[in-house]
Design an enzyme around this catalytic site. Structure first.
Site, PDB file in Angstrom:
ATOM      1  N   GLU A   1       6.813 -25.410  77.897  1.00 38.81           N
ATOM      2  CA  GLU A   1       6.419 -25.964  76.601  1.00 38.81           C
ATOM      3  C   GLU A   1       6.307 -27.482  76.727  1.00 38.81           C
ATOM      4  O   GLU A   1       7.284 -28.147  77.058  1.00 38.81           O
ATOM      5  CB  GLU A   1       7.491 -25.602  75.565  1.00 38.81           C
ATOM      6  CG  GLU A   1       7.095 -25.949  74.164  1.00 38.81           C
ATOM      7  CD  GLU A   1       8.188 -25.609  73.165  1.00 38.81           C
ATOM      8  OE1 GLU A   1       9.377 -25.792  73.486  1.00 38.81           O
ATOM      9  OE2 GLU A   1       7.845 -25.169  72.051  1.00 38.81           O
TER      10      GLU A   1
ATOM     11  N   GLY B   1      15.372 -24.673  67.893  1.00 39.90           N
ATOM     12  CA  GLY B   1      15.261 -25.738  68.885  1.00 39.90           C
ATOM     13  C   GLY B   1      14.736 -25.179  70.193  1.00 39.90           C
ATOM     14  O   GLY B   1      14.083 -24.131  70.211  1.00 39.90           O
ATOM     15  N   SER B   2      15.060 -25.867  71.274  1.00 41.49           N
ATOM     16  CA  SER B   2      14.495 -25.494  72.569  1.00 41.49           C
ATOM     17  C   SER B   2      15.191 -24.269  73.151  1.00 41.49           C
ATOM     18  O   SER B   2      16.345 -23.955  72.806  1.00 41.49           O
ATOM     19  CB  SER B   2      14.645 -26.670  73.533  1.00 41.49           C
ATOM     20  OG  SER B   2      16.017 -26.946  73.712  1.00 41.49           O
ATOM     21  N   THR B   3      14.510 -23.627  74.066  1.00 40.72           N
ATOM     22  CA  THR B   3      15.072 -22.435  74.702  1.00 40.72           C
ATOM     23  C   THR B   3      16.308 -22.802  75.526  1.00 40.72           C
ATOM     24  O   THR B   3      17.302 -22.065  75.513  1.00 40.72           O
ATOM     25  CB  THR B   3      13.991 -21.767  75.578  1.00 40.72           C
ATOM     26  OG1 THR B   3      12.954 -21.333  74.692  1.00 40.72           O
ATOM     27  CG2 THR B   3      14.533 -20.587  76.347  1.00 40.72           C
TER      28      THR B   3
ATOM     29  N   LYS C   1      23.560 -29.677  61.123  1.00 36.24           N
ATOM     30  CA  LYS C   1      23.472 -30.705  62.171  1.00 36.24           C
ATOM     31  C   LYS C   1      21.982 -30.986  62.411  1.00 36.24           C
ATOM     32  O   LYS C   1      21.294 -30.224  63.078  1.00 36.24           O
ATOM     33  CB  LYS C   1      24.121 -30.174  63.456  1.00 36.24           C
ATOM     34  CG  LYS C   1      24.769 -31.198  64.352  1.00 36.24           C
ATOM     35  CD  LYS C   1      23.877 -32.284  64.906  1.00 36.24           C
ATOM     36  CE  LYS C   1      23.187 -31.971  66.210  1.00 36.24           C
ATOM     37  NZ  LYS C   1      22.152 -32.997  66.529  1.00 36.24           N
TER      38      LYS C   1
ATOM     39  N   CYS D   1       6.260 -25.465  67.038  1.00 36.63           N
ATOM     40  CA  CYS D   1       6.736 -24.407  67.942  1.00 36.63           C
ATOM     41  C   CYS D   1       5.646 -23.394  68.237  1.00 36.63           C
ATOM     42  O   CYS D   1       5.580 -22.844  69.325  1.00 36.63           O
ATOM     43  CB  CYS D   1       7.960 -23.729  67.343  1.00 36.63           C
ATOM     44  SG  CYS D   1       7.688 -23.127  65.676  1.00 36.63           S
TER      45      CYS D   1
ATOM     46  N   VAL E   1      18.568 -25.199  75.094  1.00 42.69           N
ATOM     47  CA  VAL E   1      19.740 -25.396  74.221  1.00 42.69           C
ATOM     48  C   VAL E   1      20.115 -24.061  73.551  1.00 42.69           C
ATOM     49  O   VAL E   1      21.306 -23.747  73.406  1.00 42.69           O
ATOM     50  CB  VAL E   1      19.485 -26.503  73.176  1.00 42.69           C
ATOM     51  CG1 VAL E   1      20.617 -26.561  72.162  1.00 42.69           C
ATOM     52  CG2 VAL E   1      19.337 -27.853  73.861  1.00 42.69           C
ATOM     53  N   GLY E   2      19.126 -23.264  73.209  1.00 41.07           N
ATOM     54  CA  GLY E   2      19.399 -21.946  72.610  1.00 41.07           C
ATOM     55  C   GLY E   2      20.284 -21.103  73.507  1.00 41.07           C
ATOM     56  O   GLY E   2      21.210 -20.421  73.042  1.00 41.07           O
TER      57      GLY E   2
ATOM     58  N   GLU F   1      15.839 -19.460  66.996  1.00 40.69           N
ATOM     59  CA  GLU F   1      14.380 -19.678  66.866  1.00 40.69           C
ATOM     60  C   GLU F   1      14.011 -20.725  67.907  1.00 40.69           C
ATOM     61  O   GLU F   1      14.288 -21.905  67.717  1.00 40.69           O
ATOM     62  CB  GLU F   1      14.028 -20.192  65.462  1.00 40.69           C
ATOM     63  CG  GLU F   1      14.502 -19.339  64.314  1.00 40.69           C
ATOM     64  CD  GLU F   1      13.762 -18.014  64.219  1.00 40.69           C
ATOM     65  OE1 GLU F   1      12.841 -17.769  65.024  1.00 40.69           O
ATOM     66  OE2 GLU F   1      14.115 -17.225  63.334  1.00 40.69           O
TER      67      GLU F   1
HETATM   68  P1  TAP Z   1      16.586 -29.273  71.049  1.00 40.37           P
HETATM   69  O1  TAP Z   1      16.674 -30.360  72.042  1.00 40.37           O
HETATM   70  O2  TAP Z   1      16.928 -27.891  71.483  1.00 40.37           O
HETATM   71  O3  TAP Z   1      17.530 -29.712  69.828  1.00 40.37           O
HETATM   72  C1  TAP Z   1      17.633 -28.946  68.647  1.00 40.37           C
HETATM   73  C2  TAP Z   1      18.949 -29.259  67.976  1.00 40.37           C
HETATM   74  O4  TAP Z   1      20.025 -28.803  68.796  1.00 40.37           O
HETATM   75  C3  TAP Z   1      19.189 -30.753  67.776  1.00 40.37           C
HETATM   76  O5  TAP Z   1      19.846 -30.947  66.555  1.00 40.37           O
HETATM   77  C4  TAP Z   1      20.071 -31.085  68.963  1.00 40.37           C
HETATM   78  O6  TAP Z   1      20.834 -32.252  68.807  1.00 40.37           O
HETATM   79  C5  TAP Z   1      20.954 -29.854  68.999  1.00 40.37           C
HETATM   80  N1  TAP Z   1      21.644 -29.655  70.286  1.00 40.37           N
HETATM   81  C6  TAP Z   1      21.337 -30.155  71.503  1.00 40.37           C
HETATM   82  N2  TAP Z   1      22.238 -29.720  72.421  1.00 40.37           N
HETATM   83  C7  TAP Z   1      23.129 -28.946  71.778  1.00 40.37           C
HETATM   84  C8  TAP Z   1      24.286 -28.207  72.166  1.00 40.37           C
HETATM   85  N3  TAP Z   1      24.697 -28.167  73.444  1.00 40.37           N
HETATM   86  N4  TAP Z   1      24.955 -27.512  71.226  1.00 40.37           N
HETATM   87  C9  TAP Z   1      24.544 -27.511  69.946  1.00 40.37           C
HETATM   88  N5  TAP Z   1      23.466 -28.196  69.501  1.00 40.37           N
HETATM   89  C10 TAP Z   1      22.754 -28.898  70.411  1.00 40.37           C
HETATM   90  O7  TAP Z   1      15.139 -29.179  70.400  1.00 40.37           O
HETATM   91  P2  TAP Z   1      14.252 -30.352  69.822  1.00 40.37           P
HETATM   92  O8  TAP Z   1      13.741 -31.144  70.978  1.00 40.37           O
HETATM   93  O9  TAP Z   1      14.989 -31.055  68.733  1.00 40.37           O
HETATM   94  O10 TAP Z   1      13.050 -29.533  69.124  1.00 40.37           O
HETATM   95  C11 TAP Z   1      11.969 -29.052  69.807  1.00 40.37           C
HETATM   96  C12 TAP Z   1      12.155 -27.581  70.161  1.00 40.37           C
HETATM   97  O11 TAP Z   1      12.366 -26.812  68.970  1.00 40.37           O
HETATM   98  C13 TAP Z   1      10.922 -26.995  70.799  1.00 40.37           C
HETATM   99  O12 TAP Z   1      11.308 -26.199  71.888  1.00 40.37           O
HETATM  100  C14 TAP Z   1      10.318 -26.139  69.698  1.00 40.37           C
HETATM  101  O13 TAP Z   1       9.506 -25.075  70.138  1.00 40.37           O
HETATM  102  C15 TAP Z   1      11.543 -25.652  69.020  1.00 40.37           C
HETATM  103  N6  TAP Z   1      11.226 -25.164  67.661  1.00 40.37           N
HETATM  104  C16 TAP Z   1      11.212 -23.817  67.434  1.00 40.37           C
HETATM  105  C17 TAP Z   1      10.855 -23.321  66.175  1.00 40.37           C
HETATM  106  C18 TAP Z   1      10.835 -21.839  65.960  1.00 40.37           C
HETATM  107  S1  TAP Z   1      10.668 -21.273  64.456  1.00 40.37           S
HETATM  108  N7  TAP Z   1      10.951 -21.003  66.940  1.00 40.37           N
HETATM  109  C19 TAP Z   1      10.533 -24.220  65.145  1.00 40.37           C
HETATM  110  C20 TAP Z   1      10.551 -25.574  65.415  1.00 40.37           C
HETATM  111  C21 TAP Z   1      10.909 -26.046  66.684  1.00 40.37           C
HETATM  112  P3  TAP Z   1      20.294 -33.647  69.460  1.00 40.37           P
HETATM  113  O14 TAP Z   1      19.274 -34.144  68.556  1.00 40.37           O
HETATM  114  O15 TAP Z   1      21.462 -34.510  69.510  1.00 40.37           O
HETATM  115  O16 TAP Z   1      19.780 -33.320  70.835  1.00 40.37           O
END
Ligand code: TAP
Length: 501
Positions: free
Chosen positions: A405, A252-254, A199, A308, A256-257, A274
């Site tokens: 963040e 992804g974000s904390t 996804k 991240c 959503v994690g 992660e």
């Molecule tokens: P999120 O908003 O958490 O989204 C990540 C993924 O989760 C997207 O595909 C999102 O879909 C999906 N998602 C959202 N709500 C969900 C739910 N209830 N159930 C299942 N999946 C769901 O993060 P983002 O804004 O895309 O990315 C930025 C974040 O990623 C930052 O916090 C960054 O630090 C973190 N990140 C961490 C790392 C490591 S290695 N720790 C690496 C890269 C990024 P949608 O697109 O539809 O919202």
């Protein structure tokens, strides 16, 4: 057929027959099929629509999981020799390399990142990681164990462990490195013999769809990779709650994690998280101001700060701080913003209007709270989602800009006197993803490493990842590790075998 965005992209998209299609269905069981609902994908450099992509439903998640399950449990995949999986992964790496320019152009178009970064980091590291994991496919081992069981008399025991594929994997990934992070999940999962439902983030679905085509072209069976584009709150959540998923690998974000951890609990699905970061960079007074400022700029402004591990909190020993702030602000003020396709650009747009507004809200709040801007602090251009690289001084640890963040090109710079104080400041965060210390004093660096609460520590560098180096966090940055041999552990279960003779 030409593409309406071609004039903004230096013609790069015209070369892609994939992008010329402009409408993309759902990729299940080895092929793409039409669906009822679509949503627009936006170019963040222009705000214009790039393509229409399927908005998958919970029913689509059922179908994708059924396909992945069927493939996982039947031949040829279930009985495939590790050497054949290795060969297929090498095929895939070669295809990613062959189509590297196209993949990079798609990545730049949908995420806004610089084309050079897309080529070298996103695509370059993706093919390298597939090769790295191809090597592991034939080297997944357990151990032989000596047992001490004494009964019944005269019986001896032989024991060993096996590492077996965990099963059907839900890989849920963010938009900041869409292809690379998808590959961080896909390559080890396939190397271990799992099947995957991917996804991608809503903003960046296109490289995932092109990747699915390449996976099939490489010779993997239908169902080895299924791609569900659509919203996290609908199809993402359906995946994480589904009893047919054995393992969720999430980046992804904390916030959503945490939702995912709750969703996974009902089925006791295995989970790797992660998550976000608020990484500190510590500069000791013995480090040259130029080196520190260049390092800090790279560590926070790379990929528009949407990294991240970005060094969003810079701590500098008091005697050097004025010099470092002055040089860092000079670098920031000189940076040229523009389309990722423009070779002159040093920074592209943020991913979306919503994200740009979020970053600007953080900046405005920090200004209101007394933070002083020495560079940036504003948007640029009336088209696209550009925020100038921003440097803050005079912020306090308690301010939201130092606790949450921001995920944009924004750094706060704070002085410290003694090394112990720097460690305290660095650890004063809910997150624990990464940290760096910059010093020529090796004693200092070695004392720092065990005291810092983070999954990754760098010395005199920052943001340096390698296929062989596990990546992941502690505290609110999650648990489990991508990359390196840890990824094999992520996608296998340990089975103990005990034989009486
Ligand atoms: P999120 O908003 O958490 O989204 C990540 C993924 O989760 C997207 O595909 C999102 O879909 C999906 N998602 C959202 N709500 C969900 C739910 N209830 N159930 C299942 N999946 C769901 O993060 P983002 O804004 O895309 O990315 C930025 C974040 O990623 C930052 O916090 C960054 O630090 C973190 N990140 C961490 C790392 C490591 S290695 N720790 C690496 C890269 C990024 P949608 O697109 O539809 O919202």
């Amino acid at each position: 057929m030409g593409h309406p965005l071609a004039e903004f992209t230096h013609g790069e998209v015209k070369k892609s027959s994939f992008l010329a299609r402009q409408k993309f269905g759902i990729f299940i069981d080895g092929h793409e099929s039409a669906t009822e609902r679509y949503y627009p994908v936006i170019d963040p450099a222009t705000g214009l629509e790039i393509a229409q992509v399927a908005d998958a439903s919970a029913g689509d998640a059922d179908r994708a999981i059924a396909s992945a399950r069927q493939t996982f449990e039947s031949d040829p995949w279930a009985g495939m020799r590790p050497a054949t999986r290795e060969r297929l992964l090498i095929n895939l790496a070669q295809l990613i390399e062959k189509h590297g320019d196209e993949l990079a152009a798609i990545e730049t178009l949908e995420s806004g990142k610089l084309l050079g970064v897309a080529k070298a980091i996103d695509v370059g590291s993706a093919s390298e990681y597939v090769r790295y994991m191809a090597g592991w496919a034939t080297k997944i081992t357990g151990s032989t164990l000596d047992l001490s069981i004494g009964f019944p008399p005269g019986v001896a025991y032989s024991a060993y462990t096996r590492r077996e594929a965990v099963g059907v994997v839900a890989a849920i990934v963010p938009w900041n490195f869409p292809l690379a992070i998808a590959i961080w999940k896909l390559a080890p999962a396939l190397a271990c013999g799992c099947t995957v439902v991917l996804k991608p983030a809503q903003e960046t679905p296109l490289t995932a769809l092109r990747l699915a085509e390449l996976v099939m072209e490489a010779g993997f069976p239908a169902g080895a990779l299924n791609v569900l584009t659509g919203s996290g709150s609908e199809v993402g959540e359906a995946l994480t709650r589904h009893p047919g998923i054995d393992k969720i690998s999430f980046t992804g974000s904390t916030s959503v994690g945490k939702q995912i951890a709750h969703a996974a609990a009902d089925n006791l699905s295995r989970v790797t998280l992660e998550l976000g970061g608020k990484s500190p960079m510590i500069v000791m007074a013995d480090m040259e101001a130029d080196v520190a400022a260049q390092g800090a700029a790279m560590s926070i402004f790379f990929n528009q700060g949407q990294v991240c591990t970005a060094a969003s909190r810079l701590f500098v020993q008091r005697s050097k701080i004025d010099e470092v702030v002055e040089r860092l602000s000079t670098i920031a003020n000189a940076m040229k913003l523009g389309s990722g396709f423009d070779p002159e650009s040093q920074m592209g747009p943020l991913i979306s209007q919503r994200h740009m507004q979020r970053v600007m809200a953080h900046i405005e709040e920090a200004k209101q709270a007394g933070g002083e801007v020495t560079a940036g602090g504003c948007t640029e251009f009336d088209r696209g989602y550009f925020v100038r690289p921003t440097v803050f001084i005079n912020t306090s640890a308690a301010m939201r800009i130092n606790q949450e963040e921001v995920f944009g090109p924004v750094v706060t710079v704070t002085p410290f006197d003694e090394a112990e104080e720097a460690i305290q400041l660095a650890n004063d965060s809910a997150f624990g993803l990464a940290a760096s210390i910059w010093t020529h004093d090796l004693h200092q660096a070695h004392r720092f490493i065990p005291k810092i609460k983070a999954g990754m520590v760098w010395v005199n560098t920052h943001n340096m990842l390698d296929n062989n180096l596990p990546l992941g966090g502690v505290k609110q940055s999650g648990f489990g590790r991508d990359l390196g041999h840890s990824a094999i552990e992520q996608f296998t279960e340990l089975k103990s075998v005990c034989i009486a003779y």
